[in-house]
Design an enzyme around this catalytic site. Structure first.
Site, PDB file in Angstrom:
ATOM      1  N   GLY A 221      -7.639  -2.912   2.346  1.00  0.00           N
ATOM      2  CA  GLY A 221      -6.669  -2.615   2.908  1.00  0.00           C
ATOM      3  C   GLY A 221      -5.476  -1.870   2.724  1.00  0.00           C
ATOM      4  O   GLY A 221      -6.010  -0.287   3.003  1.00  0.00           O
ATOM      5  N   GLU A 264      -0.826  -4.682   4.485  1.00  0.00           N
ATOM      6  CA  GLU A 264       0.773  -3.948   5.195  1.00  0.00           C
ATOM      7  C   GLU A 264       1.115  -4.025   6.445  1.00  0.00           C
ATOM      8  O   GLU A 264       0.472  -3.185   7.194  1.00  0.00           O
ATOM      9  CB  GLU A 264       0.728  -2.169   4.139  1.00  0.00           C
ATOM     10  CG  GLU A 264       0.757  -2.460   2.420  1.00  0.00           C
ATOM     11  CD  GLU A 264       1.067  -1.486   1.914  1.00  0.00           C
ATOM     12  OE1 GLU A 264       1.413  -0.412   2.041  1.00  0.00           O
ATOM     13  OE2 GLU A 264       0.372  -1.492   0.868  1.00  0.00           O
ATOM     14  N   THR A 331       7.062  -2.613  -6.429  1.00  0.00           N
ATOM     15  CA  THR A 331       8.304  -2.271  -6.543  1.00  0.00           C
ATOM     16  C   THR A 331       7.851  -1.195  -7.291  1.00  0.00           C
ATOM     17  O   THR A 331       8.925  -0.126  -8.437  1.00  0.00           O
ATOM     18  CB  THR A 331       8.386  -2.766  -7.889  1.00  0.00           C
ATOM     19  OG1 THR A 331       7.955  -2.760  -8.887  1.00  0.00           O
ATOM     20  CG2 THR A 331       8.814  -4.810  -8.053  1.00  0.00           C
ATOM     21  N   TYR A 332       7.940   0.393  -6.156  1.00  0.00           N
ATOM     22  CA  TYR A 332       8.657   1.853  -5.948  1.00  0.00           C
ATOM     23  C   TYR A 332       8.647   2.481  -4.914  1.00  0.00           C
ATOM     24  O   TYR A 332       8.137   0.965  -3.641  1.00  0.00           O
ATOM     25  CB  TYR A 332       7.034   2.472  -6.913  1.00  0.00           C
ATOM     26  CG  TYR A 332       6.008   1.632  -6.772  1.00  0.00           C
ATOM     27  CD1 TYR A 332       5.495   1.457  -5.298  1.00  0.00           C
ATOM     28  CD2 TYR A 332       4.882   1.278  -7.918  1.00  0.00           C
ATOM     29  CE1 TYR A 332       3.484   1.029  -5.133  1.00  0.00           C
ATOM     30  CE2 TYR A 332       3.634   0.118  -7.362  1.00  0.00           C
ATOM     31  CZ  TYR A 332       3.651   0.360  -6.170  1.00  0.00           C
ATOM     32  OH  TYR A 332       1.842  -0.138  -6.687  1.00  0.00           O
TER      33      TYR A 332
END
Length: 490
Positions: A221, A264, A331-332
């Protein structure tokens, strides 16, 4: 979350050599339009097509990639506006594996089973398949940098999801590229014997022989290739079967210890929007767990949107995560020059700070939201970026300044590797557990060994399962950042 490094990367499909390619030509000096792009055609490096009155040139093999993606990780290079037509060539383009380089870069055991690696000390890194081209980063670099000795898992990115099926992302890089003895992990050159495995898959096989503790997980993905998950959600069993057949292919079945879902985003928007429903993520994960069984690793990279009503609230993540070994909240990439005028803000803040542009866009917000949904702490890993994001036209040193656009980068404006930034734009200050730097009119944010140490302290305090990072080639030649992760988790 905004458009991200790991998410924008995943252009560049390679398909079977037997697929027929339509004739294409280079754009003329007069900017005549090349033959129109076809979704069914195979294109290789330097093939030129026209689409919506522009010419585009392929950077590497591709099929069914709309020629609008540009930048470092887009498969198509924008050659500008065109007019008129160009007759097709008399000879169709060559479709043999590329010998020149496409662009470099630079964006998870059933619940009762403890994942490999000591509890709380998983160190997981992404290996980008396209890094073997312009970045010249290969599996052997994991050895020479000292990174391999510090790892528990490698996420190989990415496989595609075309048509709701798992499929190869880049056949040449994955299993066909021949390595010389000098470039091979074990010093033995690849052969062209019938049935011989080459490419990064073979190099990973060799790496696992040297480091048998490392588990390799094939990630599917990403930002560009998540579109097929919508079809996968409509028939999760068929999707799982296709993934099993690909991952367990006899040519490389011993290479992979797991499969990773980087969707996503389920029931939300990324490059495309998905409306398959809040239960779709759990259905897809459940089908994979059923097909692969309890002894195979199933992991997932997920949104780290900690805002109220954000992406983590759009789908039933907790039910899906209950079937996973590990989960990777990204977490970025919270902030960056995709907002060209700013305000400047660190792309990977650990905590909030006065003036943060978006509530819930920091690492701890995502971790606490997932905990509140019942996700066990020891399944979650904290994400670290081995790169920075930056703006130009900035006069203010502290975060919150205005900008005129993206700062220049080696491969794409607004993005740069840590190994470059540490020297070209040294740290000016820290905020919210991460670092920022102003040099001239450019403003960057990135993590350093020092800020990573602080983030690892947080990970241990929160009882997290360790840390993961995107991606190896952004680190220094001696692995400064992965060393900081490893040492910080000990």
């Amino acid at each position: 979350m905004k458009k991200s490094l790991r998410r924008a990367l995943w252009a560049g499909a390679i398909v079977a050599v037997a697929t027929a390619a339509v004739p294409v030509v280079q754009a003329s000096a007069a900017a005549a339009c090349a033959p129109a792009w076809s979704a069914s055609a195979v294109y290789v490096k330097d093939n030129t097509v026209s689409y919506q009155a522009k010419n585009y040139t392929a950077k590497w093999w591709t099929q069914n990639e709309v020629p609008t993606a540009s930048g470092e990780w887009g498969v198509w290079a924008d050659k500008g506006a065109c007019g008129g037509t160009t007759p097709p060539p008399t000879t169709p383009p060559v479709t043999t594996p590329p010998t020149t380089t496409p662009p470099p870069t630079t964006p998870t055991t059933p619940p009762t089973t403890q994942p490999p690696g000591s509890a709380g000390k998983n160190v997981v890194g992404y290996f980008a398949e396209w890094g073997v081209y312009g970045r010249n980063y290969h599996v052997k670099n994991l050895v020479t940098s000292g990174s391999a000795a510090k790892l528990t898992h490698i996420l190989y990115a990415f496989g595609n999801t075309t048509g709701g099926q798992c499929s190869i992302g880049d056949a040449y890089a994955d299993y066909d590229k021949a390595y010389t003895a000098a470039d091979s992990v074990d010093g033995v050159a690849d052969t062209w014997d019938t049935g011989a495995l080459r490419g990064s898959f073979n190099q990973l096989r060799k790496l696992k022989k040297l480091y048998p503790n490392i588990k390799v997980i094939w990630s599917f993905g990403g930002w560009t290739w998540s579109g097929g998950f919508t079809q996968a959600a409509a028939n999760p069993t068929a999707f799982a079967n296709s993934c099993y057949n690909l991952v367990k292919d006899s040519r490389w079945s011993d290479v992979f210890d797991g499969i990773d879902v980087d969707w996503e985003y389920p029931n939300a928007c990324g490059l495309q929007c998905d409306a398959s429903g809040p239960d779709s993520y759990n259905k897809v994960i459940s089908a994979l767990r059923t097909k692969f069984g309890s002894s195979f690793l199933v992991t997932s990279a997920i949104s780290a949107d900690g805002s109220n009503g954000g992406k983590l609230d759009a789908a039933d993540y907790a039910s899906g995560i209950s079937k996973l070994n590990l989960v990777f909240p990204m977490t970025y990439d919270y902030f960056g020059a995709f907002a060209a005028q700013g305000p400047t803000a660190p792309h990977s803040p650990l905590t909030s700070y006065t003036g943060i542009p978006q509530q819930g866009f920091w690492s701890d917000a995502a971790i606490q939201k997932l905990k509140s949904k019942g996700v066990p702490s020891n399944k979650m890993l904290l994400g670290i970026g081995f790169y920075g994001r930056g703006w130009t036209g900035v006069t203010q040193t502290a975060p919150g300044g205005t900008a005129t656009g993206a700062a220049p980068g080696t491969y794409e404006a607004g993005i740069e590797d840590y190994k470059v930034l540490k020297n070209s734009c040294p740290v000016t200050g820290t905020v919210a557990g991460t670092a920022y730097a102003k040099c001239g009119s450019n403003w960057w944010s990135y993590d350093t060994p020092s800020t990573i140490a602080g983030k690892m302290t947080y990970a241990k305090q929160q009882g997290l399962g360790g840390a993961f990072f995107w991606e190896f080639s952004g680190d220094t030649a001696n692995g400064e950042l992965i060393t900081a992760i490893k040492n910080g988790l000990n």
